[in-house]
Write a protein that holds these residues in place. Structure first.
Motif, PDB file in Angstrom:
ATOM      1  N   VAL A   1       0.858  -1.190   0.000  1.00 24.11           N
ATOM      2  CA  VAL A   1       0.000   0.000   0.000  1.00 24.11           C
ATOM      3  C   VAL A   1       0.891   1.235   0.000  1.00 24.11           C
ATOM      4  O   VAL A   1       1.726   1.409   0.895  1.00 24.11           O
ATOM      5  CB  VAL A   1      -0.935   0.022   1.225  1.00 24.11           C
ATOM      6  N   TYR A   2       0.687   2.104  -0.999  1.00 22.07           N
ATOM      7  CA  TYR A   2       1.464   3.332  -1.138  1.00 22.07           C
ATOM      8  C   TYR A   2       0.568   4.547  -0.908  1.00 22.07           C
ATOM      9  O   TYR A   2      -0.659   4.474  -1.057  1.00 22.07           O
ATOM     10  CB  TYR A   2       2.070   3.433  -2.545  1.00 22.07           C
ATOM     11  N   GLY A   3       1.206   5.655  -0.592  1.00 19.36           N
ATOM     12  CA  GLY A   3       0.489   6.907  -0.444  1.00 19.36           C
ATOM     13  C   GLY A   3       1.353   7.911   0.289  1.00 19.36           C
ATOM     14  O   GLY A   3       2.267   7.538   1.025  1.00 19.36           O
ATOM     15  N   PRO A   4       1.076   9.206   0.109  1.00 16.45           N
ATOM     16  CA  PRO A   4       1.865  10.222   0.814  1.00 16.45           C
ATOM     17  C   PRO A   4       1.609  10.183   2.311  1.00 16.45           C
ATOM     18  O   PRO A   4       0.678   9.514   2.791  1.00 16.45           O
ATOM     19  CB  PRO A   4       1.381  11.537   0.190  1.00 16.45           C
ATOM     20  N   ASN A   5       2.424  10.899   3.054  1.00 20.44           N
ATOM     21  CA  ASN A   5       2.216  11.013   4.497  1.00 20.44           C
ATOM     22  C   ASN A   5       0.827  11.584   4.778  1.00 20.44           C
ATOM     23  O   ASN A   5       0.349  12.459   4.065  1.00 20.44           O
ATOM     24  CB  ASN A   5       3.282  11.919   5.122  1.00 20.44           C
ATOM     25  N   ALA A   6       0.203  11.065   5.835  1.00 22.69           N
ATOM     26  CA  ALA A   6      -1.123  11.529   6.277  1.00 22.69           C
ATOM     27  C   ALA A   6      -2.225  11.240   5.271  1.00 22.69           C
ATOM     28  O   ALA A   6      -3.282  11.858   5.311  1.00 22.69           O
ATOM     29  CB  ALA A   6      -1.095  13.023   6.612  1.00 22.69           C
ATOM     30  N   SER A   7      -1.995  10.273   4.373  1.00 24.59           N
ATOM     31  CA  SER A   7      -3.036   9.924   3.400  1.00 24.59           C
ATOM     32  C   SER A   7      -3.965   8.833   3.902  1.00 24.59           C
ATOM     33  O   SER A   7      -5.027   8.605   3.311  1.00 24.59           O
ATOM     34  CB  SER A   7      -2.394   9.477   2.085  1.00 24.59           C
ATOM     35  N   GLY A   8      -3.568   8.129   4.974  1.00 20.70           N
ATOM     36  CA  GLY A   8      -4.436   7.094   5.535  1.00 20.70           C
ATOM     37  C   GLY A   8      -3.871   5.693   5.516  1.00 20.70           C
ATOM     38  O   GLY A   8      -4.549   4.746   5.912  1.00 20.70           O
ATOM     39  N   LYS A   9      -2.619   5.523   5.077  1.00 20.04           N
ATOM     40  CA  LYS A   9      -2.016   4.176   5.060  1.00 20.04           C
ATOM     41  C   LYS A   9      -2.006   3.560   6.456  1.00 20.04           C
ATOM     42  O   LYS A   9      -2.455   2.428   6.662  1.00 20.04           O
ATOM     43  CB  LYS A   9      -0.580   4.219   4.527  1.00 20.04           C
ATOM     44  N   SER A  10      -1.478   4.314   7.410  1.00 20.05           N
ATOM     45  CA  SER A  10      -1.409   3.798   8.786  1.00 20.05           C
ATOM     46  C   SER A  10      -2.790   3.634   9.394  1.00 20.05           C
ATOM     47  O   SER A  10      -3.004   2.748  10.230  1.00 20.05           O
ATOM     48  CB  SER A  10      -0.561   4.725   9.656  1.00 20.05           C
ATOM     49  N   ASN A  11      -3.747   4.462   8.974  1.00 18.59           N
ATOM     50  CA  ASN A  11      -5.111   4.325   9.487  1.00 18.59           C
ATOM     51  C   ASN A  11      -5.763   3.033   9.015  1.00 18.59           C
ATOM     52  O   ASN A  11      -6.620   2.476   9.696  1.00 18.59           O
ATOM     53  CB  ASN A  11      -5.959   5.526   9.067  1.00 18.59           C
ATOM     54  N   LEU A  12      -5.358   2.547   7.834  1.00 18.92           N
ATOM     55  CA  LEU A  12      -5.868   1.257   7.373  1.00 18.92           C
ATOM     56  C   LEU A  12      -5.395   0.146   8.295  1.00 18.92           C
ATOM     57  O   LEU A  12      -6.189  -0.706   8.725  1.00 18.92           O
ATOM     58  CB  LEU A  12      -5.395   0.995   5.945  1.00 18.92           C
ATOM     59  N   VAL A  13      -4.109   0.157   8.630  1.00 14.35           N
ATOM     60  CA  VAL A  13      -3.575  -0.836   9.562  1.00 14.35           C
ATOM     61  C   VAL A  13      -4.199  -0.654  10.936  1.00 14.35           C
ATOM     62  O   VAL A  13      -4.561  -1.625  11.610  1.00 14.35           O
ATOM     63  CB  VAL A  13      -2.047  -0.728   9.637  1.00 14.35           C
ATOM     64  N   ARG A  14      -4.358   0.596  11.346  1.00 19.05           N
ATOM     65  CA  ARG A  14      -4.933   0.878  12.654  1.00 19.05           C
ATOM     66  C   ARG A  14      -6.385   0.418  12.733  1.00 19.05           C
ATOM     67  O   ARG A  14      -6.835  -0.057  13.777  1.00 19.05           O
ATOM     68  CB  ARG A  14      -4.838   2.371  12.944  1.00 19.05           C
ATOM     69  N   ALA A  15      -7.120   0.527  11.634  1.00 15.28           N
ATOM     70  CA  ALA A  15      -8.499   0.049  11.615  1.00 15.28           C
ATOM     71  C   ALA A  15      -8.559  -1.459  11.801  1.00 15.28           C
ATOM     72  O   ALA A  15      -9.398  -1.979  12.553  1.00 15.28           O
ATOM     73  CB  ALA A  15      -9.169   0.458  10.304  1.00 15.28           C
TER      74      ALA A  15
END
Length: 365
Positions: A51-65
């Motif tokens: 999963v790619y994306g800029p900082n604060a785009s939601g990558k970590s939020n996907l894992v956090r979810a």
């Protein structure tokens, strides 16, 4: 085995977004990067995804979810008391969504049976919970609960496919807890194994992961439990030098267990402190049928564009996150784009052809 995960109204996710490990039916690369879905001959599941994306785009939020859903399942029966509040953060940039529950749903396979499980809740209450099973390839609703605000009570439904003392277990369920979690504490075989799937088969390493091993523990664990392949990665390195070696040793245990036991491993920011060659090797092992004989799956978020190589991942293994005009996260696949067979995925991404890249303003502007 993970099939799909969906989240709605959680942190940067506003509308429902779905991440899928179902391989594309059209030829996008090597078949070795996928395996047949049990009891569904027409579908295959991916061995890995990035999963790619800029900082604060939601990558970590996907894992956090995913981590939040797992935590709620594991803790709602024993870790929450009546009146306790969940640390649930809805999408805050829209007033209507602040008062709506967050929703999580996961589709997975255990013992060759596909399950579709989900719930919606806020900090104080579970509003919906459902479980659909496909024991013979056809959908069976095993249980469902819905909160009726007018009556201030739940409507319950139990299907004939679910065995055990359902009514007795229902009496233990609190407004802020899950039926699945309470059922697992009362040892019904059908739901107990689903609880164990969350606790032992779904493994997550968040970006703020704290190393749990000490130097002496590492020497002991590696000398007795780690595979020969792992020794190749750490050979010649001094355990007292770098964060990268510590991270490699920490990830190594999860990595080997996942491959040995057919587990799902989800790592946020794989490239943190790790060299690209090591990260690439970790991904390739999951895509290697000889190394991954138990259909383990790896999902990573990263900024490292080295993985955008057709020798490493196929088009259907690449996902992106980016913020839309309303500042909510959009999750999408590279399959949404027409990509030539000879096109460099790395160059295409860095040029912004697929979106999900940061917009950098020059310092002299």
């Amino acid at each position: 085995m993970l099939v799909e995960f969906s989240v709605e109204n959680y942190r940067s996710f506003k509308e429902r977004q779905t991440f899928s490990m179902v391989a594309s039916k059209k030829k996008t690369g090597q078949d070795s990067n996928s395996f047949p879905m049990p009891n569904v001959k027409s579908l295959r599941l991916l061995t890995s995804a990035v999963v790619y994306g800029p900082n604060a785009s939601g990558k970590s939020n996907l894992v956090r979810a995913m981590q939040t859903m797992r935590q709620i399942v594991l803790q709602s029966a024993t870790g929450m008391q009546l009146g306790s509040r969940w640390n649930i953060e809805p999408f805050r940039l829209n007033a209507d969504y602040q008062n709506k529950p967050s929703c999580f749903e996961i589709i997975f396979i255990e013992d060759n049976i596909r399950y579709q499980y989900g719930f919606s809740l806020d900090q104080e209450r579970v509003y919906e919970e459902w479980l659909i099973a496909y024991p013979k390839g056809r959908a069976q609703t095993w249980f469902e609960r819905n909160y009726c605000s007018e009556e201030q009570e739940y409507d319950w439904y139990f299907g004939r496919g679910l065995k055990g003392e359902k009514e007795r277990i229902k009496g233990f369920v609190r407004p802020n807890s899950l039926f699945l979690s309470h059922a697992a504490q009362n040892n019904p075989p059908q739901l107990g194994k689903l609880f164990l799937w969350f606790s032992s088969k779904l493994n997550l390493i968040p970006s703020r992961f704290q190393y749990s091993y000490k130097f002496t523990d590492l020497k002991f664990d590696i000398s007795t439990n780690y595979s020969d392949n792992f020794f190749k990665l750490i050979k010649g390195n001094d355990f007292g030098l770098s964060n990268g070696i510590q991270q490699l040793c920490e990830i190594g245990g999860y990595w080997i267990n996942a491959l040995d036991n057919g587990e799902i491993l989800i790592i946020d920011q794989l490239d943190r402190s790790l060299h690209s060659e090591i990260s690439t090797y970790l991904i390739k092992e999951f895509n290697n049928q000889a190394a991954n004989q138990n259909n383990a799956q790896l999902i990573v978020t990263t900024h490292d564009t080295t993985f955008l190589d057709r020798d490493i991942v196929n088009q259907d293994q690449i996902w992106f996150t980016e913020k839309g005009s309303n500042n909510s996260t959009k999750l999408y696949s590279l399959l949404d784009f027409q990509v030539r067979e000879d096109e460099s995925l790395q160059k295409g991404y860095l040029k912004g052809r697929y979106g999900a890249v940061p917009f950098v303003i020059g310092l002299d502007s």
